[in-house]
Design an enzyme around this catalytic site. Structure first.
Site, PDB file in Angstrom:
ATOM      1  N   SER A 129       0.847  -1.189   0.000  1.00 46.88           N
ATOM      2  CA  SER A 129       0.000   0.000   0.000  1.00 46.88           C
ATOM      3  C   SER A 129       0.884   1.241   0.000  1.00 46.88           C
ATOM      4  O   SER A 129       2.065   1.176   0.391  1.00 46.88           O
ATOM      5  CB  SER A 129      -0.885   0.007   1.256  1.00 46.88           C
ATOM      6  N   TYR A 142      -1.780  -0.297  10.837  1.00 47.57           N
ATOM      7  CA  TYR A 142      -1.932  -0.645   9.416  1.00 47.57           C
ATOM      8  C   TYR A 142      -0.696  -0.204   8.636  1.00 47.57           C
ATOM      9  O   TYR A 142      -0.156  -0.965   7.823  1.00 47.57           O
ATOM     10  CB  TYR A 142      -3.185   0.018   8.860  1.00 47.57           C
TER      11      TYR A 142
END
Length: 238
Positions: A129, A142
């Site tokens: 990501s 995250y």
């Protein structure tokens, strides 16, 4: 079972969003595709050792070999909390599913790829990501998990190069999925104001197309490469 003429791919988190688009695209490209998820039938929770081992065993029982692993499964924090408030439970859950499971999926499937008879080229693709390098202080666990995936990719690209197994990382940007649906208006406004050079949110198919580019064999001399599928978010601009 004898090896199939078609290559075989395992895609985790393949029942929705990016994983679903990847699985559908690979199937259309001629792969046997094993779609692994907690909501699939049979169900696989890749954060559990036994489920990872069962997934590999089931794949070999069905198709005789595995040629591609796409580590896509991942979760966001159940509740976004400032890093001064992040809980042990949330941190451990996110890292166990996103990072620890990705590492051990790479390990397990790489061992089998090394040992199986030669056939189609073997590759591993990890879906990370822009959060691998972008701070979001209300979901720090995250970001840490995705940054860890970036190192997992480097490590396995290094270790598996001698066996001709390419390992790659895709970093999606702001992709319209059920995970981002609740903040769609926020991100649409930011993009319109110049957050990304390309003036739209990405789609799961944008990520799937990158997977197809890698599996097409065009990057076999580029193991460890990072593909930024982010509308140019990674460009540092004044």
């Amino acid at each position: 079972m004898q090896p199939q003429t078609k290559p075989t791919a395992v895609v985790t988190g393949a029942t929705r969003g990016i994983g679903l688009a990847i699985a559908d695209s690979l199937q259309q490209a001629g792969y046997n595709v094993v779609r692994a998820a907690r909501s699939s039938q049979p169900s696989y929770d890749i954060s559990k050792t036994n489920d990872r081992e069962q997934l590999l065993a089931d794949t070999i029982a069905m198709y005789g070999r595995v040629d591609l692993l796409v580590n896509n499964a991942g979760v966001a924090p159940a509740t976004r909390l400032d890093i001064l408030e992040t809980t042990d439970e949330s941190f451990q859950r996110v890292l166990r599913i996103n990072l620890e499971a990705t590492f051990f999926m790479c390990q397990l499937f790489a061992r089998h790829m090394i040992s199986q008879p030669k056939g189609h080229p073997c590759r591993i693709i990890n879906i990370a990501s822009i959060s691998s390098y972008t701070s979001s202080v209300n979901r720090g666990e995250y970001c840490i998990s995705k940054a860890g995936i970036s190192m997992v990719t480097k490590l396995f690209a290094d270790r598996l190069a001698e066996y001709g197994i390419g390992v790659y990382e895709i970093r999606p940007g702001i992709i319209l999925t059920d995970m981002t649906e609740k903040v769609k208006d926020k991100y649409t406004k930011l993009i319109e104001e110049g957050l990304t050079p390309t003036k739209r949110m990405g789609t799961p198919q944008d990520v799937a197309d990158a997977v197809l580019g890698i599996t097409g064999g065009h990057y076999d001399f580029a193991t460890g490469q990072v593909f930024n599928i982010d509308g140019g978010f990674h460009i540092r601009r004044l």
